[in-house]
Every structure is written in structure tokens, then in C-alpha cells.
Write a protein that holds these residues in place. Structure first.
Motif, PDB file in Angstrom:
ATOM      1  N   TYR A  52     -60.978 -51.454 -15.580  1.00 25.77           N
ATOM      2  CA  TYR A  52     -60.784 -51.559 -17.012  1.00 25.77           C
ATOM      3  C   TYR A  52     -61.851 -51.054 -18.108  1.00 25.77           C
ATOM      4  O   TYR A  52     -61.994 -51.498 -18.934  1.00 25.77           O
ATOM      5  N   GLN A  53     -62.762 -50.119 -17.510  1.00 26.70           N
ATOM      6  CA  GLN A  53     -63.882 -49.796 -18.244  1.00 26.70           C
ATOM      7  C   GLN A  53     -63.182 -48.763 -19.341  1.00 26.70           C
ATOM      8  O   GLN A  53     -62.694 -47.682 -19.187  1.00 26.70           O
ATOM      9  N   THR A  54     -63.649 -48.987 -20.595  1.00 23.78           N
ATOM     10  CA  THR A  54     -62.805 -48.188 -21.856  1.00 23.78           C
ATOM     11  C   THR A  54     -61.375 -47.930 -21.450  1.00 23.78           C
ATOM     12  O   THR A  54     -61.214 -46.812 -21.312  1.00 23.78           O
ATOM     13  N   PRO A  55     -60.537 -48.950 -21.513  1.00 24.72           N
ATOM     14  CA  PRO A  55     -59.124 -48.634 -21.222  1.00 24.72           C
ATOM     15  C   PRO A  55     -58.409 -48.133 -22.414  1.00 24.72           C
ATOM     16  O   PRO A  55     -57.240 -49.029 -22.604  1.00 24.72           O
ATOM     17  N   ILE A  56     -58.551 -47.003 -22.746  1.00 23.60           N
ATOM     18  CA  ILE A  56     -57.837 -46.742 -24.267  1.00 23.60           C
ATOM     19  C   ILE A  56     -56.431 -45.603 -23.472  1.00 23.60           C
ATOM     20  O   ILE A  56     -56.957 -44.726 -22.789  1.00 23.60           O
ATOM     21  N   SER A  57     -55.396 -45.984 -23.993  1.00 21.27           N
ATOM     22  CA  SER A  57     -54.478 -44.794 -23.969  1.00 21.27           C
ATOM     23  C   SER A  57     -53.525 -44.679 -25.274  1.00 21.27           C
ATOM     24  O   SER A  57     -53.534 -45.471 -25.828  1.00 21.27           O
ATOM     25  N   PHE A  68     -32.705 -39.243 -23.200  1.00 23.37           N
ATOM     26  CA  PHE A  68     -33.923 -38.543 -22.769  1.00 23.37           C
ATOM     27  C   PHE A  68     -34.848 -38.367 -23.633  1.00 23.37           C
ATOM     28  O   PHE A  68     -34.649 -38.071 -24.694  1.00 23.37           O
ATOM     29  N   ALA A  69     -36.188 -38.311 -23.274  1.00 23.62           N
ATOM     30  CA  ALA A  69     -37.326 -38.147 -24.038  1.00 23.62           C
ATOM     31  C   ALA A  69     -38.331 -37.162 -23.181  1.00 23.62           C
ATOM     32  O   ALA A  69     -38.319 -37.302 -21.829  1.00 23.62           O
ATOM     33  N   ILE A  70     -39.237 -36.854 -23.947  1.00 23.40           N
ATOM     34  CA  ILE A  70     -40.455 -36.129 -23.315  1.00 23.40           C
ATOM     35  C   ILE A  70     -41.630 -36.737 -23.908  1.00 23.40           C
ATOM     36  O   ILE A  70     -41.806 -37.014 -25.182  1.00 23.40           O
ATOM     37  N   GLU A  71     -42.759 -36.887 -23.187  1.00 22.24           N
ATOM     38  CA  GLU A  71     -43.782 -37.597 -23.518  1.00 22.24           C
ATOM     39  C   GLU A  71     -45.171 -36.823 -23.115  1.00 22.24           C
ATOM     40  O   GLU A  71     -45.256 -36.460 -21.943  1.00 22.24           O
ATOM     41  N   GLN A  72     -46.146 -36.941 -24.093  1.00 23.44           N
ATOM     42  CA  GLN A  72     -47.353 -36.450 -23.829  1.00 23.44           C
ATOM     43  C   GLN A  72     -48.428 -37.666 -23.869  1.00 23.44           C
ATOM     44  O   GLN A  72     -48.359 -38.226 -25.044  1.00 23.44           O
ATOM     45  N   SER A  73     -49.006 -37.751 -23.065  1.00 16.64           N
ATOM     46  CA  SER A  73     -50.213 -38.967 -23.141  1.00 16.64           C
ATOM     47  C   SER A  73     -51.668 -38.390 -22.804  1.00 16.64           C
ATOM     48  O   SER A  73     -51.860 -37.469 -22.215  1.00 16.64           O
ATOM     49  N   ILE A  74     -52.540 -39.423 -23.246  1.00 19.92           N
ATOM     50  CA  ILE A  74     -53.845 -38.945 -23.135  1.00 19.92           C
ATOM     51  C   ILE A  74     -54.341 -40.660 -22.722  1.00 19.92           C
ATOM     52  O   ILE A  74     -54.019 -41.380 -23.279  1.00 19.92           O
ATOM     53  N   THR A  75     -55.316 -40.605 -21.584  1.00 17.73           N
ATOM     54  CA  THR A  75     -56.058 -41.630 -21.244  1.00 17.73           C
ATOM     55  C   THR A  75     -57.384 -41.518 -20.952  1.00 17.73           C
ATOM     56  O   THR A  75     -57.790 -40.822 -20.307  1.00 17.73           O
ATOM     57  N   PHE A  76     -57.984 -42.870 -21.394  1.00 18.50           N
ATOM     58  CA  PHE A  76     -59.577 -42.844 -21.140  1.00 18.50           C
ATOM     59  C   PHE A  76     -59.832 -44.037 -20.262  1.00 18.50           C
ATOM     60  O   PHE A  76     -59.310 -45.210 -20.450  1.00 18.50           O
ATOM     61  N   ASN A  77     -60.623 -44.173 -19.466  1.00 17.92           N
ATOM     62  CA  ASN A  77     -61.020 -45.133 -18.279  1.00 17.92           C
ATOM     63  C   ASN A  77     -62.258 -45.056 -17.756  1.00 17.92           C
ATOM     64  O   ASN A  77     -63.065 -43.772 -17.996  1.00 17.92           O
ATOM     65  N   GLY A  78     -62.612 -45.789 -16.895  1.00 19.12           N
ATOM     66  CA  GLY A  78     -63.758 -45.397 -16.160  1.00 19.12           C
ATOM     67  C   GLY A  78     -64.063 -46.273 -15.010  1.00 19.12           C
ATOM     68  O   GLY A  78     -63.584 -47.333 -14.899  1.00 19.12           O
ATOM     69  N   SER A 102     -57.182 -38.421 -18.239  1.00 17.39           N
ATOM     70  CA  SER A 102     -55.996 -37.929 -17.990  1.00 17.39           C
ATOM     71  C   SER A 102     -55.178 -37.372 -18.937  1.00 17.39           C
ATOM     72  O   SER A 102     -55.235 -37.970 -19.983  1.00 17.39           O
ATOM     73  N   PHE A 103     -54.412 -36.475 -18.764  1.00 15.63           N
ATOM     74  CA  PHE A 103     -53.376 -35.935 -19.636  1.00 15.63           C
ATOM     75  C   PHE A 103     -52.139 -35.932 -18.793  1.00 15.63           C
ATOM     76  O   PHE A 103     -52.169 -35.209 -17.728  1.00 15.63           O
ATOM     77  N   ASP A 104     -51.072 -36.399 -19.187  1.00 17.79           N
ATOM     78  CA  ASP A 104     -49.864 -36.573 -18.584  1.00 17.79           C
ATOM     79  C   ASP A 104     -48.618 -35.967 -19.352  1.00 17.79           C
ATOM     80  O   ASP A 104     -48.644 -36.511 -20.452  1.00 17.79           O
ATOM     81  N   THR A 105     -47.712 -35.254 -18.904  1.00 17.47           N
ATOM     82  CA  THR A 105     -46.399 -34.928 -19.381  1.00 17.47           C
ATOM     83  C   THR A 105     -45.192 -35.465 -18.526  1.00 17.47           C
ATOM     84  O   THR A 105     -45.097 -35.123 -17.302  1.00 17.47           O
TER      85      THR A 105
END
Length: 192
Positions: A52-57, A68-78, A102-105
Motif C-alpha cells: 500500500y505504499q503510495t497507492p495512487i491510481s 463495451f468500453a476501453i480504459e487506459q490506466s496509470i498506477t503508482f505503488n511500492g 504500471s500502464f494498463d489498457t
């Protein structure tokens, strides 16, 4: 317990209808995440040891069709060497702190209207896609997951979302930390 489930189903079917899912809409979600790298096939194994270290998304989503949808996400943690001792894949100890990016599509399929036809305040979805993440090294993943979205207003412009994603690393045999893992998200979602 059966009475509570029956009551919950009765309440969901008796609620008045909210607005239908619109197409060509954009959504922004922001929230927190946790990472499970415990090497277990059980996605809910030992939540006290998740990272849970810097758990930003954050994510941006575009609905191009009714379900239907498409999603692009960015996640920070440690991962910290103090809190994550003996909890990474193969139970090796961390020697230092690591950051997670991470970057996820994902392509999403919303199927909640097939389960609860008159309860437009809740939506279930499945998602699949690809991802890129970096901890100690860079790796690519194939992702599978799902989630639930609870709308908090009738116009379906504000809600809460919980999801779980299984990330299968493409090149995981050489790395003890950049490996397969689960990621959990709890986010607020806004219609743009």
C-alpha cells in the motif's frame, strides 16, 4: 444469510430505473490500489501483506457501445523492505525499497443489465487487456479482471468502483519481483 440475500435482491429489483448507459461517454476515475505479490493463486490470500505504499491510481474510460468500453490506466505503488519482508514471489526478502509504476489498457464488457435488469444503479464488468509495469525491471503483462460499479446519483455521473486485475507477466522466469501479481482498485468515477 439467505434472508439478507433475498432482501437485497428484492430491493434491487424494486428500485426505480436510473438512466441507461450511454454510448460515446468519457469517464475519469481516481483512487487507491493495493498489490498482492504473494505467489498464491488465491487472489484474497493474506491481505495484511499486500503493498500500500503510495497507492495512487487513475484511469480514463471511453464507452464506444452500449456494453463495451476501453480504459487506459496509470498506477503508482511500492514495496518497502520493512513492510514487505518475505512476501514477494517465492518468498524472497527485499533488499531495498522499490517503486511500482504500471500502464494498463483494457477492453471492458458491462454485463450488469443481464443480471439485474431494473437496477441501473449497479453495474458489473469483466475486463481484459495488456499492461506495462516496472518495479526493479520492466515487464509486460496479459491482464484479466473484473469489477463492480455503484452509481451514487440518478444521472449516472458519479459513482464508486471496485475491481481486481490478475496480471500475468510475459517474462517472469528471470525475475523474483517483476512477476505475476494481483492488483486491487477502489476508485471514485466521474462522467466527463
Amino acid at each position: 444469510m439467505k434472508k439478507l440475500i433475498l432482501l437485497g435482491l428484492l430491493v434491487s429489483f424494486s428500485l426505480s430505473s436510473f438512466a441507461q448507459r450511454d454510448t460515446k461517454d468519457w469517464y475519469l476515475s481516481v483512487g487507491v490500489n493495493a498489490i498482492n505479490t504473494l505467489g498464491s493463486q488465491n487472489p484474497f490470500y493474506n491481505p495484511g501483506d499486500w503493498s500500500y505504499q503510495t497507492p495512487i491510481s487513475a484511469a480514463i474510460e471511453f464507452n464506444w457501445a452500449k456494453n463495451f468500453a476501453i480504459e487506459q490506466s496509470i498506477t503508482f505503488n511500492g514495496f518497502t523492505d520493512e513492510s514487505q519482508v518475505d512476501v514477494v514471489h517465492d518468498f524472497e526478502e527485499l533488499e531495498k525499497d522499490y517503486n511500482y509504476l504500471s500502464f494498463d489498457t483494457h477492453v471492458k464488457y458491462y454485463f450488469g443489465n443481464h443480471i439485474f435488469r431494473n437496477a441501473d444503479w449497479i453495474d458489473f464488468y469483466a475486463n481484459a487487456g495488456i499492461g506495462f509495469f516496472h518495479i526493479d525491471e520492466t515487464n509486460l503483462t496479459g491482464n484479466l479482471g473484473g469489477g463492480v460499479l455503484v452509481w451514487l446519483n440518478q444521472s449516472r455521473s458519479f459513482g464508486l468502483r471496485g475491481q481486481i486485475i490478475s496480471k500475468f507477466a510475459f517474462d517472469h522466469s528471470e525475475s523474483y519481483i517483476d512477476n505475476n501479481h494481483y492488483q486491487y482498485h477502489l476508485q471514485v468515477i466521474f462522467k466527463l
